[in-house]
Motif scaffolding. Structure first.
Motif, PDB file in Angstrom:
ATOM      1  N   ASP A 169     -47.818  11.268   3.873  1.00 52.03           N
ATOM      2  CA  ASP A 169     -46.985  12.054   4.768  1.00 52.03           C
ATOM      3  C   ASP A 169     -45.627  11.363   4.860  1.00 52.03           C
ATOM      4  O   ASP A 169     -45.523  10.232   5.346  1.00 52.03           O
ATOM      5  N   GLN A 170     -44.599  12.025   4.378  1.00 50.02           N
ATOM      6  CA  GLN A 170     -43.287  11.387   4.268  1.00 50.02           C
ATOM      7  C   GLN A 170     -42.690  11.019   5.629  1.00 50.02           C
ATOM      8  O   GLN A 170     -42.034   9.986   5.771  1.00 50.02           O
ATOM      9  N   GLU A 171     -42.909  11.860   6.635  1.00 50.98           N
ATOM     10  CA  GLU A 171     -42.371  11.567   7.960  1.00 50.98           C
ATOM     11  C   GLU A 171     -43.045  10.334   8.554  1.00 50.98           C
ATOM     12  O   GLU A 171     -42.381   9.470   9.130  1.00 50.98           O
ATOM     13  N   ASN A 172     -44.364  10.259   8.424  1.00 53.38           N
ATOM     14  CA  ASN A 172     -45.087   9.092   8.929  1.00 53.38           C
ATOM     15  C   ASN A 172     -44.688   7.824   8.180  1.00 53.38           C
ATOM     16  O   ASN A 172     -44.571   6.752   8.771  1.00 53.38           O
ATOM     17  N   LEU A 173     -44.481   7.954   6.865  1.00 51.68           N
ATOM     18  CA  LEU A 173     -44.073   6.793   6.078  1.00 51.68           C
ATOM     19  C   LEU A 173     -42.698   6.305   6.525  1.00 51.68           C
ATOM     20  O   LEU A 173     -42.473   5.096   6.672  1.00 51.68           O
ATOM     21  N   LYS A 174     -41.812   7.240   6.759  1.00 50.06           N
ATOM     22  CA  LYS A 174     -40.462   6.891   7.212  1.00 50.06           C
ATOM     23  C   LYS A 174     -40.512   6.131   8.538  1.00 50.06           C
ATOM     24  O   LYS A 174     -39.751   5.175   8.765  1.00 50.06           O
ATOM     25  N   LYS A 175     -41.430   6.537   9.424  1.00 52.34           N
ATOM     26  CA  LYS A 175     -41.570   5.869  10.715  1.00 52.34           C
ATOM     27  C   LYS A 175     -42.232   4.497  10.576  1.00 52.34           C
ATOM     28  O   LYS A 175     -42.043   3.624  11.433  1.00 52.34           O
ATOM     29  N   ALA A 176     -43.006   4.310   9.506  1.00 52.67           N
ATOM     30  CA  ALA A 176     -43.756   3.060   9.327  1.00 52.67           C
ATOM     31  C   ALA A 176     -42.922   1.944   8.713  1.00 52.67           C
ATOM     32  O   ALA A 176     -43.164   0.760   8.986  1.00 52.67           O
ATOM     33  N   LEU A 177     -41.960   2.287   7.879  1.00 53.74           N
ATOM     34  CA  LEU A 177     -41.214   1.263   7.144  1.00 53.74           C
ATOM     35  C   LEU A 177     -40.491   0.261   8.051  1.00 53.74           C
ATOM     36  O   LEU A 177     -40.445  -0.940   7.731  1.00 53.74           O
ATOM     37  N   PRO A 178     -39.931   0.686   9.187  1.00 53.03           N
ATOM     38  CA  PRO A 178     -39.300  -0.298  10.074  1.00 53.03           C
ATOM     39  C   PRO A 178     -40.261  -1.377  10.566  1.00 53.03           C
ATOM     40  O   PRO A 178     -39.830  -2.485  10.886  1.00 53.03           O
ATOM     41  N   PHE A 179     -41.564  -1.055  10.612  1.00 54.09           N
ATOM     42  CA  PHE A 179     -42.548  -2.066  11.021  1.00 54.09           C
ATOM     43  C   PHE A 179     -42.550  -3.241  10.049  1.00 54.09           C
ATOM     44  O   PHE A 179     -42.609  -4.402  10.465  1.00 54.09           O
TER      45      PHE A 179
ATOM     46  N   ASP B 168     -51.559   5.253   9.089  1.00 58.54           N
ATOM     47  CA  ASP B 168     -51.853   4.549  10.339  1.00 58.54           C
ATOM     48  C   ASP B 168     -50.610   4.042  11.064  1.00 58.54           C
ATOM     49  O   ASP B 168     -50.362   4.392  12.214  1.00 58.54           O
ATOM     50  N   VAL B 169     -49.838   3.193  10.378  1.00 60.81           N
ATOM     51  CA  VAL B 169     -48.714   2.514  11.034  1.00 60.81           C
ATOM     52  C   VAL B 169     -47.682   3.509  11.564  1.00 60.81           C
ATOM     53  O   VAL B 169     -47.109   3.301  12.637  1.00 60.81           O
ATOM     54  N   GLY B 170     -47.470   4.594  10.840  1.00 60.45           N
ATOM     55  CA  GLY B 170     -46.446   5.549  11.221  1.00 60.45           C
ATOM     56  C   GLY B 170     -46.860   6.551  12.274  1.00 60.45           C
ATOM     57  O   GLY B 170     -46.083   7.446  12.620  1.00 60.45           O
TER      58      GLY B 170
ATOM     59  N   PHE C  22     -50.949   4.094  16.631  1.00 59.68           N
ATOM     60  CA  PHE C  22     -51.076   2.771  16.001  1.00 59.68           C
ATOM     61  C   PHE C  22     -51.183   1.710  17.089  1.00 59.68           C
ATOM     62  O   PHE C  22     -50.307   1.555  17.933  1.00 59.68           O
ATOM     63  N   HIS C  23     -52.290   0.977  17.071  1.00 63.32           N
ATOM     64  CA  HIS C  23     -52.664   0.076  18.160  1.00 63.32           C
ATOM     65  C   HIS C  23     -52.031  -1.310  18.013  1.00 63.32           C
ATOM     66  O   HIS C  23     -51.798  -1.788  16.908  1.00 63.32           O
ATOM     67  N   GLU C  24     -51.807  -1.952  19.139  1.00 65.23           N
ATOM     68  CA  GLU C  24     -51.216  -3.289  19.133  1.00 65.23           C
ATOM     69  C   GLU C  24     -52.115  -4.283  18.396  1.00 65.23           C
ATOM     70  O   GLU C  24     -51.625  -5.152  17.674  1.00 65.23           O
ATOM     71  N   ARG C  25     -53.414  -4.155  18.543  1.00 64.27           N
ATOM     72  CA  ARG C  25     -54.318  -5.065  17.819  1.00 64.27           C
ATOM     73  C   ARG C  25     -54.204  -4.846  16.313  1.00 64.27           C
ATOM     74  O   ARG C  25     -54.233  -5.795  15.531  1.00 64.27           O
TER      75      ARG C  25
ATOM     76  N   GLY D 257     -62.124   0.476   9.661  1.00 61.26           N
ATOM     77  CA  GLY D 257     -62.198   1.781   9.034  1.00 61.26           C
ATOM     78  C   GLY D 257     -61.109   2.714   9.520  1.00 61.26           C
ATOM     79  O   GLY D 257     -60.025   2.282   9.897  1.00 61.26           O
ATOM     80  N   HIS D 258     -61.424   3.999   9.560  1.00 67.14           N
ATOM     81  CA  HIS D 258     -60.461   5.031   9.962  1.00 67.14           C
ATOM     82  C   HIS D 258     -60.440   5.129  11.487  1.00 67.14           C
ATOM     83  O   HIS D 258     -60.889   6.119  12.076  1.00 67.14           O
ATOM     84  N   CYS D 259     -59.925   4.108  12.131  1.00 67.26           N
ATOM     85  CA  CYS D 259     -59.999   4.024  13.584  1.00 67.26           C
ATOM     86  C   CYS D 259     -58.835   3.211  14.128  1.00 67.26           C
ATOM     87  O   CYS D 259     -58.143   2.518  13.391  1.00 67.26           O
ATOM     88  N   GLU D 260     -58.636   3.322  15.420  1.00 60.54           N
ATOM     89  CA  GLU D 260     -57.686   2.479  16.128  1.00 60.54           C
ATOM     90  C   GLU D 260     -58.387   1.854  17.322  1.00 60.54           C
ATOM     91  O   GLU D 260     -59.047   2.564  18.084  1.00 60.54           O
ATOM     92  N   PRO D 261     -58.253   0.536  17.516  1.00 62.92           N
ATOM     93  CA  PRO D 261     -57.566  -0.367  16.593  1.00 62.92           C
ATOM     94  C   PRO D 261     -58.336  -0.503  15.286  1.00 62.92           C
ATOM     95  O   PRO D 261     -59.516  -0.168  15.211  1.00 62.92           O
TER      96      PRO D 261
END
Length: 307
Positions: free
Chosen positions: A24-34, A136-138, A142-145, A277-281
């Motif tokens: 997902d390009q929008e989610n990826l864009k939001k994740a890169l700053p991390f 996940d990250v984007g 996305f959980h602090e842990r 797995g596919h969960c947060e955290p």
């Protein structure tokens, strides 16, 4: 013993690729700053922007991205944008000798399980089952842990999973030690009978999955049982099974009943409830690293995945 990749340092450049489906390009864009917040520079692979049906470009293009990132001496680590499907399609074409000579942090999960198994077996390196960028990250949840788990890439330290992270349930007590291997249950099953069949002998097997209802989990576990995976493993870590609810087949057993049916009679330590797995955290772990599963104390301890 598998090779430990070198730890990351602030100022390093890391590569981002899409080995399977388009992210997902929008989610990826939001994740890169991390990644930038971690002090890393980012180089995007060509596959990140490609789309060919349910694949992030052709097999040749995705394979080329993987090879380019491992060959590039300026790239210190490789992160997968997402999973989906498709990593197995070119696994038999990977230059494992080249990768073995250039071990690096390799991070992802889900469909990436096939690459974890292949790289562990033929490049003999530790890889990381961890949160992916677009998947996940984007995302807002996305959980602090989950965020803190990336710290293991910068400083070698033991991971300790206890009930402080999540409630755990012992199915079979006892203690086991060995390499931690595995990942997505469906991908483990898909490799049976191939050169990428997961070697679990004397090792601690991690399993997790998503969108598989109890009857489907039953089918996969039965396949692993008949392939003698449970006879060979030293212990079993049961991670998250997201959306494992009856859908097509009603009435149904619950997931808990299915797991008990296959595991309660075994004589190796088995613990379930891990947020892997596919969960947060998402508790990210190094695959191929030495681990200790204690079914009595309900703990999982894993040695560092970097040097």
């Amino acid at each position: 013993m598998r090779t430990l990749p070198k730890r990351l340092k602030k100022g390093d450049t890391v590569g981002v690729i899409s080995p399977s489906s388009p992210p997902d390009q929008e989610n990826l864009k939001k994740a890169l700053p991390f990644l930038e917040e971690l002090g890393l520079n980012v180089k995007l692979g060509k596959s990140v922007y490609e789309e060919k049906g349910y694949l992030a470009g052709t097999d040749k293009e995705r394979l080329a991205d993987l090879h380019a990132m491992f060959r590039d001496p300026e790239i210190a680590g490789i992160f997968c944008a997402g999973g989906g499907y498709g990593a197995a399609r070119y696994a038999d074409q990977i230059d494992y000798a080249m990768i073995k000579e250039n071990p690096k942090v390799f991070w992802g999960y889900s469909d990436i399980t096939f690459l974890h198994t292949a790289l562990g077996e033929y490049a003999e390196m530790v890889t990381f089952h961890g949160s992916m960028l677009a998947s996940d990250v984007g995302k807002p949840e996305f959980h602090e842990r989950s965020r803190r788990m990336f710290g293991q890439l910068f400083e070698p330290f033991e991971l300790h999973y206890t009930e402080e992270v999540s409630p755990l349930e012992t199915i079979v007590s006892g203690v086991a030690q060995g390499q931690l291997v595995g990942g997505n249950l469906s991908l483990i099953r898909s490799a049976i009978g191939t050169k990428f069949d997961l070697d679990v002998k004397g090792k601690i097997l991690l399993i997790e999955d998503i969108d598989e209802e109890p009857a489907e989990v039953d089918e996969i576990l039965n396949h692993l049982r008949m392939a003698r995976k449970f006879d060979e493993a030293a212990g079993i870590v049961i991670g998250d099974f997201k959306n494992a609810e009856p859908n097509k087949r009603k009435p149904s057993f619950s997931l808990e009943q299915v797991l008990a049916d296959y595991f309660s009679g075994l004589k190796i330590p088995i613990v379930k409830g891990f947020k892997i797995g596919h969960c947060e955290p998402h508790f990210s772990v190094p695959l191929g690293a030495l681990a200790r599963l204690d079914g009595d104390a309900k703990t999982l301890t894993i040695l560092p995945g970097v040097q």
